[in-house]
Design a protein around this motif. Structure first.
Motif, PDB file in Angstrom:
ATOM      1  N   ILE A 144       0.864  -1.180   0.000  1.00 50.87           N
ATOM      2  CA  ILE A 144       0.000   0.000   0.000  1.00 50.87           C
ATOM      3  C   ILE A 144       0.898   1.227   0.000  1.00 50.87           C
ATOM      4  CG2 ILE A 144      -1.703   1.341   1.279  1.00 50.87           C
ATOM      5  CD1 ILE A 144      -2.803  -1.221   2.412  1.00 50.87           C
ATOM      6  N   PRO A 145       0.947   1.963  -1.118  1.00 54.56           N
ATOM      7  CA  PRO A 145       1.773   3.161  -1.157  1.00 54.56           C
ATOM      8  C   PRO A 145       1.054   4.316  -0.464  1.00 54.56           C
ATOM      9  CG  PRO A 145       0.726   2.822  -3.283  1.00 54.56           C
ATOM     10  CD  PRO A 145       0.311   1.674  -2.405  1.00 54.56           C
ATOM     11  N   GLY A 146       1.650   4.857   0.568  1.00 52.18           N
ATOM     12  CA  GLY A 146       1.032   5.979   1.254  1.00 52.18           C
ATOM     13  C   GLY A 146       0.542   5.643   2.655  1.00 52.18           C
ATOM     14  N   TYR A 147      -0.063   6.632   3.264  1.00 55.88           N
ATOM     15  CA  TYR A 147      -0.506   6.552   4.662  1.00 55.88           C
ATOM     16  C   TYR A 147      -1.946   6.055   4.752  1.00 55.88           C
ATOM     17  CZ  TYR A 147      -2.786   8.597   8.793  1.00 55.88           C
ATOM     18  OH  TYR A 147      -3.557   8.802   9.908  1.00 55.88           O
ATOM     19  N   LEU A 148      -2.215   5.204   5.729  1.00 55.82           N
ATOM     20  CA  LEU A 148      -3.582   4.809   6.063  1.00 55.82           C
ATOM     21  C   LEU A 148      -3.789   5.008   7.559  1.00 55.82           C
ATOM     22  CD1 LEU A 148      -4.532   1.469   4.216  1.00 55.82           C
ATOM     23  CD2 LEU A 148      -5.399   3.773   3.785  1.00 55.82           C
ATOM     24  N   PRO A 149      -4.877   5.667   7.965  1.00 56.99           N
ATOM     25  CA  PRO A 149      -5.170   5.817   9.400  1.00 56.99           C
ATOM     26  C   PRO A 149      -5.339   4.450  10.045  1.00 56.99           C
ATOM     27  CG  PRO A 149      -6.558   7.258   8.065  1.00 56.99           C
ATOM     28  CD  PRO A 149      -5.882   6.316   7.120  1.00 56.99           C
ATOM     29  N   PRO A 150      -5.187   4.364  11.364  1.00 51.39           N
ATOM     30  CA  PRO A 150      -5.257   3.082  12.070  1.00 51.39           C
ATOM     31  C   PRO A 150      -6.473   2.224  11.733  1.00 51.39           C
ATOM     32  CG  PRO A 150      -4.476   4.772  13.553  1.00 51.39           C
ATOM     33  CD  PRO A 150      -4.842   5.475  12.287  1.00 51.39           C
TER      34      PRO A 150
END
Length: 239
Positions: free
Chosen positions: A222-228
């Motif tokens: 997964i490229p990038g940020y994901l919240p918890p």
């Protein structure tokens, strides 16, 4: 020696040279030639899901090659009959997990007490979204998500950031050093065999171009940020 033993020995001697002469892979010669031509490491060369096109897993991601080695295609392959499934990404999943194994003792691990999932994150200490992810570390851990950090200094290696990340990895208290760095604080210089260059090179081979980049338990990236909560949902859907 009994007659049956003599026959068995003769058959063994006759078959052995044939086995030794047989290549492990019929594309081995082409694999070697392509590696020299392109100047990159080719891990495997196999038939792709498109007849007449070979799939090369390389140190710079997946490439597609004609059987005679004269044509090269760089891009993403999708399966239109399977909901636009990304076949290129799927082909990288298993190699990623395999190639991460040797680096497990070099990862900085924020372990969840009630571990349900493990995510490997390629991170840079100067990246805004990396810092946001880190500021929510307790929330990830509370959801049962263990976060393992790999170094990916976006400026490359060597660089000032790479040196700073080496100091973190080589600190007597690396997790605290990472906490400080992600908070914008300075970290005392330190050196050891953290192999920041190797970690960065591995990220490049995975096709990482920015941070954070997350490798899930099945090798999906997964490229990038994901919240918890979103990351937890994505991980739960793998089961």
């Amino acid at each position: 020696m009994k007659f049956s033993q003599v026959v068995t020995l003769c058959i063994s001697l006759a078959v052995t040279p044939m086995l030794l002469a047989s290549p492990a892979n019929k594309y081995d010669d082409l694999k070697l030639s392509l590696g020299k031509t392109l100047g990159i490491e080719i891990t495997s060369l196999t038939e792709s899901q498109i007849p007449g096109l070979l799939q090369a897993v390389t140190s710079h991601g997946i490439l597609y090659v004609s059987p005679d080695g004269s044509k090269l295609v760089q891009g993403t392959m999708y399966d239109l009959n399977d909901g636009m499934k990304n076949l290129t990404e799927a082909a990288m999943a298993e190699p990623r997990l395999k190639e991460l194994k040797p680096f497990e003792d070099k990862m900085l691990v924020y372990k969840a007490k009630n571990e349900k999932h493990v995510v490997t994150v390629f991170t840079d200490i100067t990246c805004g979204y990396c810092r946001k992810l880190h500021s929510q570390m307790q929330q990830y851990n509370d959801l049962g998500i263990t976060v393992r950090y790999m170094a990916y200094p976006r400026a490359g290696v060597p660089s000032k950031v790479a040196d700073e990340m080496q100091s973190i990895w080589c600190s007597k208290e690396p997790l605290k050093a990472m906490d400080d760095a992600k908070a914008g604080k300075s970290v005392p210089l330190a050196s050891c065999n953290a192999d920041i260059g190797g970690q960065y090179k591995l990220g490049v081979s995975f096709g990482i171009s920015g941070t954070p980049s997350m490798i899930l338990e099945d090798g999906t990236m997964i490229p990038g940020y994901l919240p918890p909560q979103q990351l937890n949902k994505a991980l739960s859907s793998l089961n």
